[in-house]
Design an enzyme around this catalytic site. Structure first.
Site, mmCIF file in Angstrom:
data_model
loop_
_atom_site.group_PDB
_atom_site.id
_atom_site.type_symbol
_atom_site.label_atom_id
_atom_site.label_comp_id
_atom_site.label_asym_id
_atom_site.label_seq_id
_atom_site.Cartn_x
_atom_site.Cartn_y
_atom_site.Cartn_z
ATOM 1 N N GLY A 59 0.808 -1.209 0.000
ATOM 2 C CA GLY A 59 0.000 0.000 0.000
ATOM 3 C C GLY A 59 0.842 1.259 0.000
ATOM 4 O O GLY A 59 0.553 2.228 -0.721
ATOM 5 N N GLU A 60 1.902 1.272 0.805
ATOM 6 C CA GLU A 60 2.791 2.428 0.865
ATOM 7 C C GLU A 60 3.590 2.579 -0.438
ATOM 8 O O GLU A 60 3.890 3.696 -0.865
ATOM 9 C CB GLU A 60 3.730 2.319 2.063
ATOM 10 C CG GLU A 60 3.047 2.490 3.411
ATOM 11 C CD GLU A 60 2.154 1.311 3.767
ATOM 12 O OE1 GLU A 60 1.071 1.546 4.337
ATOM 13 O OE2 GLU A 60 2.524 0.155 3.465
ATOM 14 N N TYR A 61 3.924 1.461 -1.053
ATOM 15 C CA TYR A 61 4.603 1.518 -2.352
ATOM 16 C C TYR A 61 3.719 2.206 -3.383
ATOM 17 O O TYR A 61 4.162 3.102 -4.117
ATOM 18 C CB TYR A 61 4.960 0.109 -2.826
ATOM 19 C CG TYR A 61 5.430 0.044 -4.258
ATOM 20 C CD1 TYR A 61 6.758 0.288 -4.600
ATOM 21 C CD2 TYR A 61 4.528 -0.247 -5.297
ATOM 22 C CE1 TYR A 61 7.189 0.242 -5.917
ATOM 23 C CE2 TYR A 61 4.948 -0.293 -6.613
ATOM 24 C CZ TYR A 61 6.277 -0.049 -6.924
ATOM 25 O OH TYR A 61 6.691 -0.089 -8.232
#
EC number: 2.4.99.12
Length: 412
Positions: A59-61
């Site tokens: 998700g952060e990627y």
């Protein structure tokens, strides 16, 4: 407090290998972390100019990707190291084209931080959202390394703002600048006297908006949809699947197609879903040998195509909000201008609150609520169109975080 934190990381580093016995996911992380330093040593040398991007997970990627892509383009001769903490990020993006080297981040001990930075020696480090590791950041600061945190989202109950959170709080001051998603996060940072902040919003809006500029065609989904109204249920968990299956089985008279993309694509879970549905179903893995037009339900037993599938949706359900696993990405369907249904646990997701307040998303807690809202959206074309447009406009209004970040980094 620092002593306790470092003791904790040493203990974690010692016992983590044992966790692989009980979890395949943890086992992948343990094996991957063992290889990190050898991968870096083989892929880098002391004369390389490097950038380091770190993400907790997938998700952060996805959140940081628009900024990563811009930096990749601006620094074509630099080597980019992309690190993940979670296997769910590394295993899916280990071949990411924006990076030259993709690794697991070793546990945050002082020794690991020194060894990692000796090998990577980044000119610029970007962390995304909240995966903040004190020893890595403090070591970066000692070396006068430039580090920024983007799409940061803070809550009052986090350790940074408690008396016992000094190691994490000190780590924040290793960042040269923090770009926050909202004013509340900036206010919390100011409360601990961290002032180098800019409210840019969430880079995920840029990420999902960029989806509109690529080819989202999937011929097999187009064939399956057959110009009928289509409901896409993305990243589903059992509690949401049960509601959806119940709706499908009790509304077989409706000329509607359904696509279900479970979060868990293990064969036993996929088989369970398929057996519960009374209508004709087809699996992605069997699409070549199946009659897609005759099927009413398409079950996606693969990963990596959900974002494109949302392009074919007239209504979306996004999973994770009915239980406590965490709501999945609601911005991905929103950018296609369709109404969205989620569960009732979304307090930690500001974008969900905003989409609901904006009128394009609906929260449900019971089967009856789910059935009522979904039926209304199916039967009321004007409402379906109007609420979908609300989501499309909302995404356009909130994009632009990446430009502000790049302006600060002075690369434009």
């Amino acid at each position: 407090m620092d002593l306790l934190y470092n003791l904790g990381t040493q203990i974690t580093n010692a016992i983590l290998p044992l966790s692989g016995i009980f979890s395949d996911k943890l086992k992948k992380g343990v094996i991957g972390r063992k290889n990190t330093f050898s991968v870096l040593k083989d892929g880098l040398n002391s004369s390389d100019k490097t950038l380091w991007f770190h993400c907790a997970s997938l998700g952060e990627y996805e959140q940081g990707l628009p900024a990563f892509q811009a930096l990749r383009q601006h620094y074509p001769t630099h080597k980019i190291v992309l690190s993940f903490f979670s296997p769910s990020g590394y295993e899916i993006r280990k071949n990411s084209p924006i990076a030259d080297i993709v690794v697991y981040l070793p546990i945050d001990t002082k020794a690991h931080a020194k060894r990692f930075l000796n090998l990577v020696h980044p000119e610029l480090t970007i962390f995304v959202k909240y995966d903040i590791w004190p020893n890595y950041l403090k070591e970066l600061k000692k070396r006068e390394g430039k580090a920024v945190l983007i799409s940061a989202a803070f809550r009052e109950n986090q350790p940074y703002f408690k008396y016992y959170g000094k190691p994490l709080r000190d780590a924040l001051f290793a960042f040269e600048h923090i770009f926050t998603q909202n004013e509340a996060s900036q206010t919390l940072l100011h409360s601990i006297n961290y002032r180098n902040t800019t409210i840019t919003g969430d880079t995920r809006y840029d990420r999902v908006y960029n989806q509109l500029s690529i080819d989202n065609t999937l011929d097999f989904i187009e064939t399956f949809k057959d110009n009928k109204l289509c409901i896409v249920a993305g990243s589903t968990w059992p509690e949401g699947e049960a509601m959806l299956i119940n709706f499908i089985n009790n509304h077989s008279d409706k000329d509607v197609k359904f696509i279900i993309a479970p979060h868990n694509i293990k064969s036993d879970q996929i088989n369970h879903i398929q057996k519960q549905i009374k209508a004709p179903t087809v699996l992605y893995s069997n699409k070549q040998s199946s009659n897609l037009v005759q099927a009413k339900v398409f079950i996606v037993d693969t990963i990596g195509i959900l974002t494109k599938i949302y392009n074919y949706a007239d209504i979306a359900y996004v999973g994770g909000g009915l239980g406590h696993t965490g709501l999945h990405n609601t911005l991905e369907p929103a950018v296609f201008g369709i109404p969205i249904i989620i569960g009732n646990h979304y307090d930690k997701f500001p974008e969900a609150k905003a989409l609901i307040e904006n009128g394009g998303m609906f929260s449900v807690a019971t089967q009856n609520q789910f059935d009522t809202i979904l039926t209304d959206l199916i039967e009321n074309e004007n409402k379906r169109h109007a609420t979908g447009i609300q989501n499309e406009v909302f995404i356009k209004k909130n994009k632009g975080a990446v430009i502000q970040i790049l302006n600060y980094l002075r690369i434009l």
